[in-house]
Design an enzyme around this catalytic site. Structure first.
Site, PDB file in Angstrom:
ATOM      1  N   HIS A 265       0.726  -1.260   0.105  1.00 33.97           N
ATOM      2  CA  HIS A 265      -0.100   0.011   0.147  1.00 33.97           C
ATOM      3  C   HIS A 265       0.942   1.127   0.138  1.00 33.97           C
ATOM      4  CE1 HIS A 265       0.792  -0.476   4.268  1.00 33.97           C
ATOM      5  NE2 HIS A 265       0.375   0.833   4.477  1.00 33.97           N
TER       6      HIS A 265
ATOM      7  N   ASP B 284       5.696   4.987   5.466  1.00 29.17           N
ATOM      8  CA  ASP B 284       6.665   3.907   5.810  1.00 29.17           C
ATOM      9  C   ASP B 284       6.467   2.292   5.345  1.00 29.17           C
ATOM     10  OD1 ASP B 284       4.034   3.510   6.727  1.00 29.17           O
ATOM     11  OD2 ASP B 284       4.359   2.582   8.687  1.00 29.17           O
ATOM     12  N   HIS B 285       6.020   2.359   4.447  1.00 29.94           N
ATOM     13  CA  HIS B 285       6.221   1.003   3.306  1.00 29.94           C
ATOM     14  C   HIS B 285       6.714   1.555   1.913  1.00 29.94           C
ATOM     15  CE1 HIS B 285       3.749  -1.485   6.314  1.00 29.94           C
ATOM     16  NE2 HIS B 285       3.535  -0.241   6.576  1.00 29.94           N
TER      17      HIS B 285
ATOM     18  N   ASP C  17      -0.204  -3.902   6.311  1.00 32.86           N
ATOM     19  CA  ASP C  17      -1.101  -3.296   7.410  1.00 32.86           C
ATOM     20  C   ASP C  17      -2.576  -3.881   7.411  1.00 32.86           C
ATOM     21  OD1 ASP C  17       1.323  -2.293   8.211  1.00 32.86           O
ATOM     22  OD2 ASP C  17       0.802  -0.139   7.973  1.00 32.86           O
TER      23      ASP C  17
ATOM     24  N   HIS D 225       1.273   4.068   2.061  1.00 26.48           N
ATOM     25  CA  HIS D 225       1.687   4.802   3.080  1.00 26.48           C
ATOM     26  C   HIS D 225       3.372   4.843   3.077  1.00 26.48           C
ATOM     27  CE1 HIS D 225      -2.078   4.220   5.654  1.00 26.48           C
ATOM     28  NE2 HIS D 225      -2.082   5.271   4.735  1.00 26.48           N
TER      29      HIS D 225
ATOM     30  N   HIS E  60       4.233  -4.488  10.934  1.00 30.08           N
ATOM     31  CA  HIS E  60       4.669  -3.872  12.280  1.00 30.08           C
ATOM     32  C   HIS E  60       4.825  -4.756  13.370  1.00 30.08           C
ATOM     33  CE1 HIS E  60       4.092   0.324  10.971  1.00 30.08           C
ATOM     34  NE2 HIS E  60       3.250  -0.141  10.064  1.00 30.08           N
TER      35      HIS E  60
ATOM     36  N   HIS F  21      -7.444  -0.742   5.501  1.00 29.87           N
ATOM     37  CA  HIS F  21      -6.444   0.299   6.026  1.00 29.87           C
ATOM     38  C   HIS F  21      -6.532   1.156   5.031  1.00 29.87           C
ATOM     39  CE1 HIS F  21      -2.883   1.368   8.174  1.00 29.87           C
ATOM     40  NE2 HIS F  21      -2.214   1.176   7.192  1.00 29.87           N
TER      41      HIS F  21
END
Length: 256
Positions: free
Chosen positions: A57, A61-62, A134, A59, A172, A115
């Site tokens: 996805h 942080d990915h 996530d 975001h 995570h 998400h």
């Protein structure tokens, strides 16, 4: 000999990045590189090249390491069709029904909105691994930033069809908090009680709780158990639909 190797790379405060390497061909992929530096360090330590970047996805942080890794290695970026406008530099887009190959390792794609609206997951049967980003966490699920609780429920139960030994590699290290919350939903679940104890031991030793297995999640993860009558009863919601129970579980977790 195993068909492939999976390397867990801790990143930021609680993110996990994964390397997946095909044993036969040596082709190597990274899943959800939030940052490039720890990926480069791991590749150089092992003498590996990087061929493919897989994103679940959009975001940061990915995907934050995508551009640097692509520039350094010439790696091909593969990500969700439904988020093609949100992930820069995508070379290939995929959705449910498509497959992805890392050397001779082939993944089925799952559309798992909730998400984010276009979230996907990668299931590699040859290495018995689900990379869920996530969507599904160990003992939890992602917050509903772009989707609905009903969407997320129908996304997550797709994973219950996978073999119980399938290893879950999520985005995570949220497991200890998730475990403590899960006990508020099913305090009498003996499998959950035993799992929480094991998780506490791992975290005290600063060891990852990932991977878990799909079988463990089916038995203990409240977000996969919203249609189990005992769960509804324990929550004072006997007779409610799975979607309604799931919505309440997600609401309680958001306020936990």
């Amino acid at each position: 000999m195993s068909a492939g190797d999976i390397i867990l790379i801790p990143n930021r405060s609680d993110n996990y990045i994964y390397l997946l390497r095909c044993a036969k061909s040596g082709v190597t992929a990274v899943i959800d590189p939030g940052d490039a530096a720890p990926v480069i360090d791991e590749l150089e330590k092992r003498g590996w090249q990087l061929d493919i970047i897989l994103n679940t996805h959009h975001h940061n942080d990915h995907v934050g390491g995508n551009a640097e890794l692509k520039e350094k290695y010439g790696a091909k970026i593969i990500g969700p069709t439904a988020e093609a406008d949100k992930i820069g530099g995508l070379d290939v887009t995929v959705a449910e029904g498509d497959t992805v190959k890392v050397g001779e390792l082939e993944a089925s794609i799952y559309d798992v909105p909730g998400h984010t609206a276009g979230h996907i997951a990668f299931y590699f049967p040859a290495v018995s691994a689900l990379f869920s980003g996530d969507s599904l966490f160990a003992l939890g699920c992602g917050r509903l930033f772009e989707g609905t609780a009903e969407q997320m429920w129908h996304s997550l139960i797709k994973f219950r069809t996978l073999p119980v030994e399938t290893r879950l590699y999520c985005g995570h290290e949220y497991t200890l908090n998730n475990a403590r919350f899960a006990l508020t939903i099913e305090p009498e679940n003996t499998a959950l009680q035993a799992r929480v104890s094991a998780i506490e031991t791992l975290r005290k030793a600063n060891r990852p709780t990932i991977p878990s297995t799909i079988g463990e999640e089916i038995d203990t993860n409240p977000f996969l158990r919203a249609d189990v009558p005992l769960v509804g009863k324990a929550m004072g919601m006997s007779g409610a639909t799975a979607e309604i129970v799931f919505t309440e579980i997600r609401h309680r977790k958001d306020n936990f």
